[in-house]
Design a protein around this motif. Structure first.
Motif, PDB file in Angstrom:
ATOM      1  N   CYS A 117       0.833  -1.210   0.000  1.00 50.67           N
ATOM      2  CA  CYS A 117       0.000   0.000   0.000  1.00 50.67           C
ATOM      3  C   CYS A 117       0.869   1.262   0.000  1.00 50.67           C
ATOM      4  O   CYS A 117       0.563   2.243  -0.696  1.00 50.67           O
ATOM      5  CB  CYS A 117      -0.928  -0.001   1.211  1.00 50.67           C
ATOM      6  N   SER A 161      -2.810   5.523   4.288  1.00 52.66           N
ATOM      7  CA  SER A 161      -3.670   4.548   3.612  1.00 52.66           C
ATOM      8  C   SER A 161      -3.315   3.124   4.001  1.00 52.66           C
ATOM      9  O   SER A 161      -4.180   2.246   4.086  1.00 52.66           O
ATOM     10  CB  SER A 161      -3.556   4.714   2.095  1.00 52.66           C
ATOM     11  N   VAL A 192      -5.101   1.475   6.988  1.00 51.07           N
ATOM     12  CA  VAL A 192      -6.409   0.831   6.825  1.00 51.07           C
ATOM     13  C   VAL A 192      -6.257  -0.688   6.808  1.00 51.07           C
ATOM     14  O   VAL A 192      -6.975  -1.428   7.493  1.00 51.07           O
ATOM     15  CB  VAL A 192      -7.090   1.328   5.541  1.00 51.07           C
ATOM     16  N   ALA A 193      -5.286  -1.174   6.023  1.00 53.47           N
ATOM     17  CA  ALA A 193      -5.045  -2.614   5.969  1.00 53.47           C
ATOM     18  C   ALA A 193      -4.446  -3.120   7.277  1.00 53.47           C
ATOM     19  O   ALA A 193      -4.807  -4.200   7.770  1.00 53.47           O
ATOM     20  CB  ALA A 193      -4.123  -2.948   4.797  1.00 53.47           C
ATOM     21  N   SER A 200      -7.462  -3.153   9.758  1.00 50.81           N
ATOM     22  CA  SER A 200      -8.604  -4.011   9.421  1.00 50.81           C
ATOM     23  C   SER A 200      -8.251  -5.491   9.467  1.00 50.81           C
ATOM     24  O   SER A 200      -9.093  -6.320   9.866  1.00 50.81           O
ATOM     25  CB  SER A 200      -9.127  -3.649   8.024  1.00 50.81           C
ATOM     26  N   VAL A 210      -7.913  -8.556   2.467  1.00 53.51           N
ATOM     27  CA  VAL A 210      -7.163  -7.362   2.102  1.00 53.51           C
ATOM     28  C   VAL A 210      -7.551  -6.855   0.717  1.00 53.51           C
ATOM     29  O   VAL A 210      -7.350  -5.674   0.408  1.00 53.51           O
ATOM     30  CB  VAL A 210      -5.649  -7.647   2.174  1.00 53.51           C
ATOM     31  N   ALA A 228     -10.044  -4.092   1.154  1.00 55.21           N
ATOM     32  CA  ALA A 228      -9.428  -2.880   1.691  1.00 55.21           C
ATOM     33  C   ALA A 228      -8.614  -2.147   0.626  1.00 55.21           C
ATOM     34  O   ALA A 228      -8.667  -0.918   0.509  1.00 55.21           O
ATOM     35  CB  ALA A 228      -8.533  -3.244   2.884  1.00 55.21           C
ATOM     36  N   ILE A 281      -9.342   1.584  -0.811  1.00 56.70           N
ATOM     37  CA  ILE A 281      -8.318   2.627  -0.688  1.00 56.70           C
ATOM     38  C   ILE A 281      -7.997   3.218  -2.050  1.00 56.70           C
ATOM     39  O   ILE A 281      -7.879   4.447  -2.215  1.00 56.70           O
ATOM     40  CB  ILE A 281      -7.056   2.036  -0.027  1.00 56.70           C
TER      41      ILE A 281
END
Length: 493
Positions: free
Chosen positions: A352, A361, A364-365, A368, A403, A406, A410
């Protein structure tokens, strides 16, 4: 519906964060309390009935014990299969129930029907239920070794049966401590048939005399000087001389004693097999059987602590040698899968950062994925699924699907931000405008992502159904895991 849920979540961000914190704490509790094992327990719900009928041939055991038991157990509620096995002096009946049957409910029903059939069995046939364990309950095995040679197999067997076994059975979640190897010491009466015939005495008289001589009898109380004295006869046989002094009958006003008719000696009970350790000769040991559905790792740790506590009490020269310990496999499996999960988290975050060029960003992964794993442990905890190689491996595989959603969300958010900046080159995206763009980006791809993940989830249902149908048959081949260092031989006569 998904779009409305996304808009509500953005409008109530504090509640979402509070729910996430609650789920995180709940998931951590589930991780700590979920039973841990190396192998998935796919065995049937079964109850084993063992009936001892000493000295009888397999055909007699089959006709008088196994057949009446199997025909009676066929009518037990929820029983789908009944299997009977007859051996020399022993009968085993396996009652298999439907998958959703509670084990202890099944045991109570079998015990109820066993009480009904008990009057139809021979008087000397004694039935008992097997431990409340499954086919993968063999979690630990040890051996008693005396390198000094001061203790023979009978003494080691007595130490195991009358000391270690009772101490280890007090541990929580231990269903049974089975003893293997060694010799059980017993008093043996070898009757001389010539002497028996010369006195005109039958074997039945000898047996009845021995039974009557080995009894305790109460005689009430005797009052003396405002004191009650308990009267009893002490008739237990405690030595070879006690056996020799048992009177059989009078011959010409002279008592005939058991020592006049037979040779009394100490010897081993008849054995059905032997156990060896490292090819160095016979050995005595014990097997720890785990209670169904309990935490194998915690139980093995309790066994380790108990054995360390008992070692100082053992006779000089006697050592406890571990021959099978599943905790090593459990720890290596958990550590390996945990490390792989951590690697996946780091790789996803790195991808990412590299391709999106934005560190926030990647959070987020990073956030989560662990939350999804914790929720998975919650589901496992309340479904009764323990953490093992298969369940943790499934979580590791599912991380890729988790993932994907996600990353797509993103990426779409970044595209929406670029489009907004292209339309408003002189303004900064912040405040309500920022949340509006994020909401529209999530609403645009949210429903599609949800249904795509739902389809992936539903596609695994046939696999789970197949495992439920065939997994028991596959696992039954591993009904008793072989110890690492033990070689066991069994010979049937």
């Amino acid at each position: 519906m998904i779009a409305h849920l996304i808009r509500w979540s953005v409008a109530n961000r504090f509640l979402v964060l509070l729910a996430m914190a609650f789920l995180t704490a709940w998931g951590v509790w589930a991780v700590k309390t979920t039973p841990i094992d190396a192998l998935p327990d796919l065995s049937d719900v079964q109850v084993i009935i063992r009936t001892s009928y000493p000295g009888q041939a397999p055909q007699i055991v089959e006709n008088q014990v196994t057949y009446p038991l199997t025909t009676t157990m066929l009518s037990v509620p929820g029983a789908k299969t009944v299997r009977g096995f007859s051996f020399f002096g022993d009968s085993f009946v396996y009652v298999l129930f439907d998958d959703q049957t509670d084990l202890y409910w099944a045991r109570s029903r079998v015990l109820e029907y066993l009480n009904q059939i008990q009057s139809r069995l021979p008087a000397s046939a004694k039935s008992s239920l097997g431990p409340d364990a499954t086919g993968v309950g063999w979690i630990y095995q040890y051996s008693l070794v005396d390198k000094t040679g001061k203790h023979d197999l009978s003494q080691l067997r007595a130490l195991q049966d009358w000391y270690l076994k009772f101490e280890l059975k007090t541990l929580p979640n231990v269903a049974e401590v089975a003893t293997v190897g060694g010799m059980v010491k017993q008093y043996q009466i070898v009757i001389d048939p010539i002497k028996l015939a010369s006195y005109g005495i039958t074997q039945t008289e000898v047996r009845e005399a021995v039974e009557k001589a080995n009894q305790e009898t109460g005689g009430g109380v005797l009052e003396a000087g405002e004191t009650e004295l308990v009267v009893r006869t002490d008739g237990y046989l405690k030595s070879i001389n006690d056996f020799k002094a048992i009177p059989i009958r009078l011959a010409n006003n002279v008592p005939v004693l058991l020592g006049d008719l037979a040779t009394i000696q100490l010897g081993p009970e008849m054995r059905r097999g032997i156990s060896e350790l490292d090819g160095e000769g016979e050995a005595v040991g014990g097997v720890i059987i785990l209670r169904s559905g309990k935490n194998a790792r915690e139980t093995i740790a309790a066994v380790h602590a108990k054995l360390e506590q008992l070692k100082p009490s053992l006779p000089a020269g006697v050592e406890i040698v571990t021959t099978y310990d599943r905790s090593h496999l459990i720890d290596s499996a958990i550590d390996n899968l945990s490390f792989k999960l951590l690697e996946e988290f780091l790789v996803v975050a790195l991808v990412c950062v590299i391709f999106l060029g934005h560190f926030r960003s990647s959070l987020v992964a990073i956030v989560s994925l662990p939350l999804g794993v914790l929720i998975a442990f919650l589901v496992m905890r309340y479904q009764g699924v323990n953490a093992n190689i298969m369940s943790l491996g499934g979580i590791a595989i599912a991380v890729g699907a988790m993932v994907d959603a996600a990353v797509v969300m993103i990426e779409n958010a970044h595209k929406k931000v670029e489009a907004w900046q292209h339309e408003h080159p002189e303004e900064q995206l912040k405040g309500e405008a920022h949340w509006h763009v994020m909401t529209e980006a999530a609403v645009e791809v949210g429903p599609a992502l949800f249904f795509s993940l739902l389809i992936i989830t539903l596609s695994f249902i046939p696999v789970f159904t197949l495992e439920a149908q065939e997994g028991t048959t596959i696992l039954r081949r591993w009904h008793l895991p072989k110890p690492t260092r033990w070689r066991q031989r069994r010979r049937f006569l």
